[in-house]
Design an enzyme around this catalytic site. Structure first.
Site, mmCIF file in Angstrom:
data_model
loop_
_atom_site.group_PDB
_atom_site.id
_atom_site.type_symbol
_atom_site.label_atom_id
_atom_site.label_comp_id
_atom_site.label_asym_id
_atom_site.label_seq_id
_atom_site.Cartn_x
_atom_site.Cartn_y
_atom_site.Cartn_z
ATOM 1 C CG ASP A 1 -2.837 -46.760 -34.693
ATOM 2 O OD1 ASP A 1 -1.658 -46.831 -34.292
ATOM 3 O OD2 ASP A 1 -3.780 -47.394 -34.191
ATOM 4 C CD GLU B 1 1.275 -48.711 -35.833
ATOM 5 O OE1 GLU B 1 1.870 -48.611 -34.749
ATOM 6 O OE2 GLU B 1 0.054 -48.928 -35.901
#
Length: 734
Positions: free
Chosen positions: A393, A448
């Site tokens: 993330d 990401e």
């Protein structure tokens, strides 16, 4: 609560990705004998480099700049690429010399935290260089700081060894524990052990987490082998806690029993589990991690999570963990913030260590012990829980000193190198990928990133950061923009195709039409943008099939199909979006009176045969299974032969299939001529207009289509088809 955004939502710092021109990286086969990683422990070249062919250019350079040969646009930044590679190699060499190699270094969980010997002896170690004194306290010693004082070594590591008591373990299983320290100013602080494997919250007393000593008498026994690494990655993004129609938190066991079979039936081969790493605030969606080695106790026990992963493996499903190494909760009592009384232990001190938009702390990736903590964290989730890979993330926030805030990433390569790049963070990601891919050849890592960082998904020995896939974050933004701001008749077919194909070919991309970001309160899912309030009034098969619902269901299927087939080398769907979930996602928080109304997924709607949601579910299942049969995700990029703005028709070929889309809102076409390269007889293998998918059944799926050897739209042959308004068909040669 400290460490959480006041409204309970995670905010993305990174801006919307802008389309930009990037060169296609040619397929090449690497002369593997010409490159080494610079480490005795990692001298074997990663097998991922085998797709680069050097027959036209000779051997690649061995100094981490091979990517500049593969992608000449990167040549002006050769020095920057070489420097970050050199820094990565320096770290690996240093760890080889001082720690016995990355393999040993990344097993910090076997040295720190609680280590239990077979005779019941317990050793506890904690890195806390800022503390003057430290003691282990808990239920086992009546929380007496004088009972178990710890000793410190030259590196700020505190330790204590406690012998067994009457033949039993020194600390009883499931008893509460903490470390207490004396700060430089003489004040006493209490902290949860940073390497805790089990942290629980006692809501009856106060919303504060407690660490517990987890040493069950029976260890989990793994029953099933890991599945083979998928050729085509079809990812189902899921959150255990919301996986029930009921107004409560779903458990690991319920997810295993009730949701895994649904995922398998849909045809997904991978799940990405969100919000597993312990987070004190449920509404943070798992993005404000407080205990990095603890599986969230709100869903059940560690063994129950292991059983979930084990069952997924039995079903042939690969399991990825949504890992948050981009930042940490700023909580003090139950997090890493000010752990030893200073603000610069795990994090940078001062403003550099704070993410103002996320209200969180930022790791110091240049610290030896922080690297041990984070790299060991990755190893732990693989070794302890059997995960098969990670979705990292917030990679954009990590890689840039500006964290992506206020930066448009317009496409100039200068944005990816130089003073705006946090080289320490980039080097950490390189080390993490190098370690993971060398120790676990079948591992999967996903980044990401909205910035479009070149070489993000290129192996480290070639000068890349080493990820396997990146998320196509511009694609859902495009669809939302089209639905929000324009009418169907104004859609630009060329722009749709450009956005879906505008990626660094040679670096794998996971496409998606929408993810959890679009499901959150404050945004809208595709289904909501398409049908809005009629999802509550006209989704019954007994009610009128209104023009809004007809359009919504048709475009929902078409958008997902064209994104799936054209947008990347992998696919991702967030839980519930496959059937057009009729509610947004909003976790219990002060702003909604702690309601679970929107913190759930109503799978019961799929099972109700009187509702249309099941038809969307059936289409998604057919979509995944058609891909599984023909494998377009792991096939070369599609050839687009037609982007007709007037007809609103798109035609392309991929994996030997012919994809035909008619986005026109009111115009159907009879005997529409489309080009096709391979001659033969074709049949329909998927139609969005099929009645079982909620279509109008205007297309005879038993029809046969024969090619004519006449060049059309740049293809050697053509065939003619009937394509009603707002439909798509996929044809395969017999």
């Amino acid at each position: 609560m400290p460490g959480s955004h006041p409204d309970g939502l995670r905010l993305d710092a990174a801006p919307t990705e802008r389309p930009h021109k990037t060169p296609t990286i040619p397929n090449r086969t690497l002369n593997c004998s010409s490159i080494t990683s610079g480490s005795s422990s990692y001298s074997q070249i990663n097998r991922r480099t085998a797709s680069y062919n050097m027959s036209d250019s000779g051997p690649l350079p061995t100094d981490g700049t091979a990517i500049t040969v593969i992608d000449p646009w990167l040549k002006p930044f050769t020095d920057s690429i070489r420097h970050r590679y050199d820094e990565c190699q320096k770290w690996i060499k240093n760890i080889d010399q001082s720690e016995g190699g990355l393999e040993k270094f990344s097993r910090g969980y076997e040295m720190f935290g609680f280590i239990v010997k077979s005779d019941g002896t317990v050793t506890y170690r904690e890195w806390a260089p800022g503390a003057k004194e430290a003691s282990l306290v808990g239920d086992f010693n009546n929380w007496d700081p004088a009972s178990q004082p710890m000793t410190r070594d030259d590196y700020g590591v505190w330790s204590i060894t406690i012998p067994p008591v009457k033949g039993a373990c020194a600390i009883p299983h499931n008893s509460k524990v903490k470390i207490t320290m004396i700060k430089e100013d003489g004040s006493r602080i209490y902290r949860l052990p940073a390497w805790s494997k089990r942290v629980v919250q006692d809501l009856s007393v106060s919303p504060v987490y407690d660490a517990v000593f987890w040493n069950p008498p029976q260890k989990y026994q793994w029953k099933h082998k890991k599945p083979a690494r998928p050729e085509s990655l079809r990812v189902y993004e899921a959150h255990v806690g919301i996986s029930s129609p009921e107004h409560r938190v779903t458990t690991y066991t319920e997810f295993k029993n009730n949701i895994l079979p649904r995922i398998a039936a849909l045809g997904y081969n991978t799940i990405q589990l969100m919000a597993i790493m312990e987070h004190a605030y449920y509404a943070s969606f798992g993005y404000q991690v407080t205990s990095f080695f603890a599986a969230s106790s709100r869903y059940g026990t560690p063994e129950e999570l292991m059983a979930l992963v084990d069952e997924a493996h039995r079903l042939g499903i690969t399991v990825l963990l949504d890992v948050v190494h981009s930042h940490s909760s700023k909580n003090v009592d139950d997090g890493l913030n000010e752990y030893d009384g200073t603000d610069h232990q795990y994090f940078h001190g001062g403003a550099k260590g704070r993410h103002e938009l996320w209200d969180s702390r930022l790791f110091n990736y240049g610290s030896h012990e922080v690297l041990r903590f984070l790299l060991s964290n990755l190893r732990f989730w693989i070794e302890e829980y059997g995960f098969d890979g990670f979705r990292f993330d917030g990679v954009t926030s990590m890689m840039y000193t500006h964290h992506g805030i206020g930066t448009g990433f317009s496409g100039g390569y200068h944005e990816y190198f130089g003073p705006g790049v946090d080289e320490e963070a980039v080097v950490y990601l390189m080390m993490a990928n190098e370690m993971l891919h060398n120790l676990y050849p079948n591992i999967i890592t996903i980044a990401e990133d909205v910035s479009g960082m070149p070489a993000l998904c290129v192996p480290v020995p070639l000068g890349g950061v080493g990820f396997d896939y990146r998320l196509a974050m511009a694609v859902p933004d495009m669809w939302i923009k089209l639905l929000k701001e324009g009418q169907d008749e104004d859609w630009d077919m060329g722009n749709i195709c450009f956005t879906l194909t505008n990626r660094r070919h040679g670096e794998k991309t996971i496409a998606y039409a929408e993810s959890h970001d679009q499901a959150l309160v404050g945004d809208k899912t595709l289904a909501f943008w398409l049908m809005d309030k009629e999802m509550y009034t006209n989704m019954s098969k007994l009610s009128e099939f209104t023009p809004i619902v007809e359009r919504g269901m048709a475009l929902h299927k078409m958008i997902r199909l064209i994104t799936h087939a054209l947008g990347g080398e992998g696919w991702l769907c967030f839980e519930g979006n496959e059937f057009g979930h009729p509610e947004w996602l909003d976790f219990p928080r002060a702003g909604n009176n702690s309601s679970f109304q929107h913190a759930r997924r109503q799978f019961n709607l799929v099972d109700d045969q009187l509702l249309r949601y099941g038809q969307l579910w059936e289409f998604d299942a057919a979509l995944q299974k058609t891909e599984e049969k023909f494998g377009w995700l792991h096939s070369p990029q599609a050839y687009i032969s037609l982007k007709h703005e007037g007809d609103k028709v798109i035609v392309f070929e991929r994996a030997g299939l012919l994809f035909i889309f008619n986005f026109h809102p009111n115009q159907s076409f009879v005997d529409y001529r489309v080009g096709i390269q391979q001659p033969g007889k074709y049949k329909i293998v998927l139609s969005t207009d099929d009645e079982k998918f909620g279509g109008l059944n205007r297309i005879d799926t038993n029809s046969e289509f024969f090619t004519t050897p006449f060049e059309w739209n740049g293809r050697a042959n053509y065939l003619q088809v009937y394509i009603p308004t707002r439909t798509a068909i996929v044809l395969a040669v017999e």
